[in-house]
Design a protein around this motif. Structure first.
Motif, PDB file in Angstrom:
ATOM      1  N   ARG A  88     -14.300   6.575  -5.003  1.00 30.25           N
ATOM      2  CA  ARG A  88     -13.156   6.731  -5.906  1.00 30.25           C
ATOM      3  C   ARG A  88     -13.374   5.939  -7.198  1.00 30.25           C
ATOM      4  NH1 ARG A  88      -8.436   9.091  -4.272  1.00 30.25           N
ATOM      5  NH2 ARG A  88      -8.036   9.350  -2.035  1.00 30.25           N
ATOM      6  N   LEU A  89     -13.898   4.719  -7.066  1.00 29.94           N
ATOM      7  CA  LEU A  89     -14.183   3.915  -8.250  1.00 29.94           C
ATOM      8  C   LEU A  89     -15.229   4.596  -9.128  1.00 29.94           C
ATOM      9  CD1 LEU A  89     -14.268   0.299  -6.724  1.00 29.94           C
ATOM     10  CD2 LEU A  89     -12.442   1.341  -8.083  1.00 29.94           C
ATOM     11  N   GLU A  90     -16.235   5.179  -8.497  1.00 32.08           N
ATOM     12  CA  GLU A  90     -17.258   5.892  -9.269  1.00 32.08           C
ATOM     13  C   GLU A  90     -16.674   7.138  -9.929  1.00 32.08           C
ATOM     14  OE1 GLU A  90     -20.728   6.536  -6.878  1.00 32.08           O
ATOM     15  OE2 GLU A  90     -21.145   4.388  -6.692  1.00 32.08           O
ATOM     16  N   HIS A  91     -15.722   7.788  -9.279  1.00 31.93           N
ATOM     17  CA  HIS A  91     -15.044   8.920  -9.912  1.00 31.93           C
ATOM     18  C   HIS A  91     -14.350   8.478 -11.190  1.00 31.93           C
ATOM     19  CE1 HIS A  91     -14.703  11.556  -6.018  1.00 31.93           C
ATOM     20  NE2 HIS A  91     -15.892  11.618  -6.583  1.00 31.93           N
ATOM     21  N   GLU A  92     -13.741   7.301 -11.177  1.00 28.77           N
ATOM     22  CA  GLU A  92     -13.098   6.786 -12.386  1.00 28.77           C
ATOM     23  C   GLU A  92     -14.126   6.587 -13.494  1.00 28.77           C
ATOM     24  OE1 GLU A  92     -10.864   3.302 -11.476  1.00 28.77           O
ATOM     25  OE2 GLU A  92      -9.585   4.306  -9.995  1.00 28.77           O
ATOM     26  N   GLN A  93     -15.312   6.126 -13.129  1.00 27.24           N
ATOM     27  CA  GLN A  93     -16.368   5.962 -14.126  1.00 27.24           C
ATOM     28  C   GLN A  93     -16.804   7.317 -14.686  1.00 27.24           C
ATOM     29  OE1 GLN A  93     -19.318   3.824 -11.877  1.00 27.24           O
ATOM     30  NE2 GLN A  93     -18.187   1.884 -11.954  1.00 27.24           N
ATOM     31  N   HIS A  94     -16.865   8.333 -13.811  1.00 27.83           N
ATOM     32  CA  HIS A  94     -17.191   9.684 -14.305  1.00 27.83           C
ATOM     33  C   HIS A  94     -16.118  10.158 -15.289  1.00 27.83           C
ATOM     34  CE1 HIS A  94     -20.254   9.553 -11.376  1.00 27.83           C
ATOM     35  NE2 HIS A  94     -19.611  10.095 -10.361  1.00 27.83           N
ATOM     36  N   GLY A  95     -14.845   9.847 -14.981  1.00 27.30           N
ATOM     37  CA  GLY A  95     -13.768  10.220 -15.890  1.00 27.30           C
ATOM     38  C   GLY A  95     -13.907   9.545 -17.239  1.00 27.30           C
ATOM     39  N   GLU A  96     -14.289   8.275 -17.236  1.00 24.58           N
ATOM     40  CA  GLU A  96     -14.510   7.563 -18.502  1.00 24.58           C
ATOM     41  C   GLU A  96     -15.676   8.177 -19.266  1.00 24.58           C
ATOM     42  OE1 GLU A  96     -15.115   3.589 -17.186  1.00 24.58           O
ATOM     43  OE2 GLU A  96     -13.008   3.279 -16.620  1.00 24.58           O
ATOM     44  N   ALA A  97     -16.711   8.589 -18.547  1.00 22.09           N
ATOM     45  CA  ALA A  97     -17.858   9.229 -19.205  1.00 22.09           C
ATOM     46  C   ALA A  97     -17.450  10.557 -19.841  1.00 22.09           C
ATOM     47  CB  ALA A  97     -18.988   9.446 -18.203  1.00 22.09           C
ATOM     48  N   LEU A  98     -16.560  11.300 -19.176  1.00 25.66           N
ATOM     49  CA  LEU A  98     -16.066  12.546 -19.769  1.00 25.66           C
ATOM     50  C   LEU A  98     -15.261  12.272 -21.029  1.00 25.66           C
ATOM     51  CD1 LEU A  98     -14.982  14.644 -16.641  1.00 25.66           C
ATOM     52  CD2 LEU A  98     -16.934  15.066 -18.156  1.00 25.66           C
ATOM     53  N   GLU A  99     -14.479  11.195 -21.027  1.00 20.04           N
ATOM     54  CA  GLU A  99     -13.722  10.841 -22.227  1.00 20.04           C
ATOM     55  C   GLU A  99     -14.668  10.532 -23.381  1.00 20.04           C
ATOM     56  OE1 GLU A  99     -10.448  10.814 -22.950  1.00 20.04           O
ATOM     57  OE2 GLU A  99     -10.130  11.813 -21.028  1.00 20.04           O
ATOM     58  N   LYS A 100     -15.743   9.819 -23.112  1.00 22.40           N
ATOM     59  CA  LYS A 100     -16.723   9.531 -24.166  1.00 22.40           C
ATOM     60  C   LYS A 100     -17.368  10.820 -24.651  1.00 22.40           C
ATOM     61  CE  LYS A 100     -20.866   6.857 -25.261  1.00 22.40           C
ATOM     62  NZ  LYS A 100     -21.867   5.862 -24.774  1.00 22.40           N
ATOM     63  N   LEU A 101     -17.632  11.746 -23.733  1.00 19.39           N
ATOM     64  CA  LEU A 101     -18.203  13.041 -24.117  1.00 19.39           C
ATOM     65  C   LEU A 101     -17.276  13.763 -25.096  1.00 19.39           C
ATOM     66  CD1 LEU A 101     -19.919  15.552 -21.731  1.00 19.39           C
ATOM     67  CD2 LEU A 101     -18.184  16.357 -23.304  1.00 19.39           C
TER      68      LEU A 101
END
Length: 238
Positions: A176-189
């Motif tokens: 779940r924590l890694e999913h949050e990091q993926h979400g942050e990466a999408l925001e940067k994208l």
């Protein structure tokens, strides 16, 4: 006392059915209403990593009118065809779907997206609209996502397939924590690409890149949604 946002002039007031939608979580709505994820994409609401927020709180947090979004969802309830409800399926079937529809697909998508991003930056890097740094960001996403998917394939999914749902709480917490990091990466994208909007005079390669990015973003958000809001929830409640 100052009026709340919902009470300010110009914002519609909800009827009972829409009020009920406002108090449901984004993840729940994405499961219940066919097409809800498309509405959430339109308003840039995170229904996967932020799926526990209510529609009201998520909309207000973005400065949006939650009633407007509830109205769009209310229309979908009446008109959309039923979607497959994975909450009713055994975890083995959902895992098989995730592996074939998302894990395999991400492994196809990212190398091509990186290739296209390198080409666009190489040819158009001097333009202020060029997404410089995108190729490197996608490489980072590829590395993080591959490590994440391997944890699921080698650790979590075998545990769930053996019926060890409650004992899987520690790896689920990490994922779940890694999913949050993926979400942050999408925001940067989104920041790098002006919300995946090519300039009017973009070449065909640039447009192909952004079409692929849009598909990848939608796929990754749906992938995370199915895990966070269906697979993990079912496992911990088993």
């Amino acid at each position: 006392m100052n009026p709340t946002l919902l009470e300010r002039p110009g914002l519609a007031q909800p009827d009972a059915s829409k009020h009920n939608l406002l108090e449901q979580s984004l993840g729940q709505l994405a499961c219940d209403i066919p097409g809800a994820s498309r509405v959430f994409h339109e308003f840039n609401l995170d229904f996967c990593c932020g799926g526990q927020k209510t529609l009201r709180d998520a909309a207000l947090g973005k400065g949006l009118d939650p009633v407007q979004i509830a109205e769009a969802l209310h229309l979908l309830q009446d008109s959309a065809a039923r979607q497959h409800d994975w909450r009713d399926e055994p975890s083995e079937q959902l895992i098989a779907h995730i592996l074939t529809r998302y894990h395999a697909r991400h492994r196809e998508q990212l190398p091509e997206l990186i290739r296209l991003a390198c080409r666009v930056e190489q040819v158009h890097g001097a333009r202020n609209t060029c997404p410089n740094g995108l190729a490197d960001h996608l490489r980072d996403m590829q590395q993080e996502l591959e490590g994440h998917m391997l944890k699921e394939e080698q650790v979590l999914f075998p545990m769930l397939q053996q019926g060890l749902g409650r004992r899987a709480a520690p790896p689920i917490h990490v994922l779940r924590l890694e999913h949050e990091q993926h979400g942050e990466a999408l925001e940067k994208l989104l920041v790098l690409t002006d919300h995946i909007t090519p300039p009017a005079d973009a070449c065909n390669t640039w447009r192909a890149l952004y079409r692929g990015l849009s598909e990848f973003r939608d796929d990754l958000m749906q992938h995370i949604h199915l895990e966070n809001n269906v697979l993990f929830v079912n496992a911990l409640n088993a």
